[in-house]
Design an enzyme around this catalytic site. Structure first.
Site, PDB file in Angstrom:
ATOM      1  N   ASN A  93       2.871  -5.452  15.443  1.00 14.75           N
ATOM      2  CA  ASN A  93       2.180  -4.180  15.674  1.00 14.75           C
ATOM      3  C   ASN A  93       2.168  -3.774  17.145  1.00 14.75           C
ATOM      4  O   ASN A  93       2.340  -2.591  17.469  1.00 14.75           O
ATOM      5  CB  ASN A  93       0.745  -4.249  15.160  1.00 14.75           C
ATOM      6  N   TRP A 117      -8.998   0.684  10.415  1.00 15.57           N
ATOM      7  CA  TRP A 117      -7.939   1.585  10.884  1.00 15.57           C
ATOM      8  C   TRP A 117      -7.085   2.051   9.708  1.00 15.57           C
ATOM      9  O   TRP A 117      -6.693   3.219   9.626  1.00 15.57           O
ATOM     10  CB  TRP A 117      -7.048   0.874  11.911  1.00 15.57           C
ATOM     11  N   TRP A 143      11.110  18.479  22.529  1.00 15.56           N
ATOM     12  CA  TRP A 143      11.830  17.227  22.315  1.00 15.56           C
ATOM     13  C   TRP A 143      13.299  17.389  22.677  1.00 15.56           C
ATOM     14  O   TRP A 143      13.891  18.458  22.496  1.00 15.56           O
ATOM     15  CB  TRP A 143      11.701  16.782  20.865  1.00 15.56           C
ATOM     16  N   GLU A 193      -9.226  -3.704  12.171  1.00 14.93           N
ATOM     17  CA  GLU A 193      -7.864  -3.281  11.832  1.00 14.93           C
ATOM     18  C   GLU A 193      -7.781  -2.785  10.395  1.00 14.93           C
ATOM     19  O   GLU A 193      -7.049  -1.837  10.090  1.00 14.93           O
ATOM     20  CB  GLU A 193      -6.889  -4.437  12.054  1.00 14.93           C
TER      21      GLU A 193
END
Length: 472
Positions: free
Chosen positions: A349, A285, A314, A282
């Site tokens: 998260n 990341w 969108w 992590e």
């Protein structure tokens, strides 16, 4: 010879600070520190009161820590980045500083600010030195075999590990302060306190400062990191490190976190304890998303990393966006997550991915609206991580999987909050509803508890998203 000047930004600490270490090395007296108040610029970057409050509170703690080493922290106004060069130059002149030291920031506006500052100070005969400090290793230098920046995490992670084996960029640096009398930080602390905004959430659980960050790291490593791989996806469990806000403000360095993890992992960066290995992943990341900023600076300009995603149609749906913001979507796990964000300034998260996919895929609302909303509420708002997470979730960014990755919020809820403990804690309307009904309450139960019906049907919304993405 004049004194060194250290410009503090997203590195509000005295340990493992490359610019500060370099400024102190060989100096006859302690350096001067400077921190700029840039409220207008912060607003332009969607920084909310929670993040600003925590950052300035960490700056107060920094002022105290520096004062103990004889370093005065000067606080100067520079409402916009365009005003930073002159502000830094004035501090340098006022304090007879002939050298400026700072750690590099990778965002486009920050890069332009630093380039302008360097040009101005060097034109005035002031030496400028900058350092890569935000990443654990030399992530800014990693390239693919073709010489390109990495677009996908897994090959970046492999390159990171290979580079770490023979490189010292991930090592913690020591700061050795020159001798000097303690300075009185009272005036600068008063200036910082006067700039503190009122948080919009309850931030009582976020004690600011470097010492608090180190204590939280120690507690996590000693008590919980070995279960990180098992517990990190369950929002009702205290399974994450809780260090994100400290990393965002630089009250602790990622290298310090890595060193603690490696020590607990018997000197290994991988191949040891599963929980520690997962947490190090992590942290990598985080480096990866910094790497993306350098290689693909257009992501700093409200543009998708994948250029072909610019044509996704969108939907304009202000009512739907407002319901998402307020936690009124009719999907309990989504609503609990959004209420966690607005009430505490933080979101788990796993939930960040769920709600980001819900906005961008189920509602087909532009991910940039969600990205900005997060930044306006998060205490741990960090552009690289926030932008990277939103673009990953909306299939516009650094993700190897195609656009058809769409989480089903109900099955995510059943898997990661099986007993409904987290939902029950945040969605008061469902406090008395037991699992499994709590994950998708029947119509009569919704009516009885005044909980809304689902905004969209998952299957229909998924098909609409697939059609929209495939046509773009």
């Amino acid at each position: 010879m004049g004194r060194p000047l250290v410009w503090f930004r997203a590195d509000l600490r005295v340990r493992d600070h490359r610019a500060l270490a370099a400024a102190c090395a060989g100096a006859d007296e302690p350096p001067v520190g400077v921190f700029l108040i840039a409220h207008d610029q912060w607003k332009r970057h969607d920084w909310g009161a929670n993040r600003i409050w925590f950052m300035l509170s960490c700056a107060i703690e920094l002022a105290e820590a520096l004062a103990a080493h004889g370093v005065e922290l000067v606080v100067a106004p520079a409402p916009r980045f365009e005003e930073a060069p002159r502000a830094i130059l004035q501090v340098a002149k006022d304090h007879d500083c002939d050298r400026l030291f700072y750690n590099i920031e990778y965002e486009v506006n920050e890069t332009a600010r630093d380039q302008a500052t360097r040009a101005l100070l060097e034109s005035e005969g002031i030496e400028v030195s900058s350092f890569h400090d935000q990443m654990m290793g030399a992530g800014q230098d990693l390239r693919t075999g073709a010489g390109d920046f990495y677009r996908v995490f897994t090959p970046f992670s492999k390159a990171w590990h290979a580079n770490a084996e023979g490189d010292d960029q991930h090592e913690v640096v020591s700061v050795r302060f020159p001798d000097g009398p303690r300075v009185d930080p009272k005036r600068v602390i008063e200036a910082l306190r006067s700039a503190l905004p009122k948080p919009t959430a309850d931030l009582s659980g976020w004690k600011p400062g470097e010492q608090a960050a180190l204590e939280r790291l120690d507690e996590f490593i000693e008590a919980r990191v070995s279960r990180y791989s098992e517990d990190r996806d369950f929002p009702a469990v205290r399974g994450t490190s809780g260090i994100s806000a400290y990393l965002a403000t630089g009250a602790i360095s990622a290298r310090t976190c890595l060193a603690a993890a490696r020590d607990a992992n018997k000197g290994n960066l991988h191949g040891g304890d599963k929980g520690i290995d997962t947490w190090i992943k992590e942290l990598i990341w985080r480096d990866f998303y910094k790497h993306v900023l350098i290689g693909f600076p257009h992501v700093c300009m409200r543009r998708p990393m994948k250029q072909d995603a610019a044509s996704v149609p969108w939907r304009d749906d202000d009512e739907g966006f407002e319901a998402w913001c307020e936690g009124r979507t009719g999907y309990p796990i989504v609503d609990a997550a959004m209420r966690q964000l607005t009430s505490t300034g933080w979101m788990h998260n796993r939930l960040r991915m769920i709600v980001a996919m819900f906005l961008s895929k189920h509602l087909l609302i532009d991910w940039r609206r969600g990205e900005a909303f997060f930044m306006r509420h998060l205490v741990d708002g960090d552009f690289a991580s926030n932008n990277g997470g939103w673009q990953w979730s909306s299939s516009t960014g650094a993700d190897a999987a195609p656009y058809f990755r769409i989480f089903n919020p109900t099955t995510q809820s059943e898997r990661f909050d099986k007993k409904g403990e987290f939902i029950r804690r945040l969605v008061s309307e469902l406090a008395d509803v037991d699992a499994p009904a709590i994950h998708n309450p029947p119509d009569l139960m919704r009516s009885a508890t005044d909980y809304p019906m689902p905004m969209v049907d998952h299957a229909a919304a998924r098909k609409r998203a697939l059609d929209a993405f495939s046509a773009s």
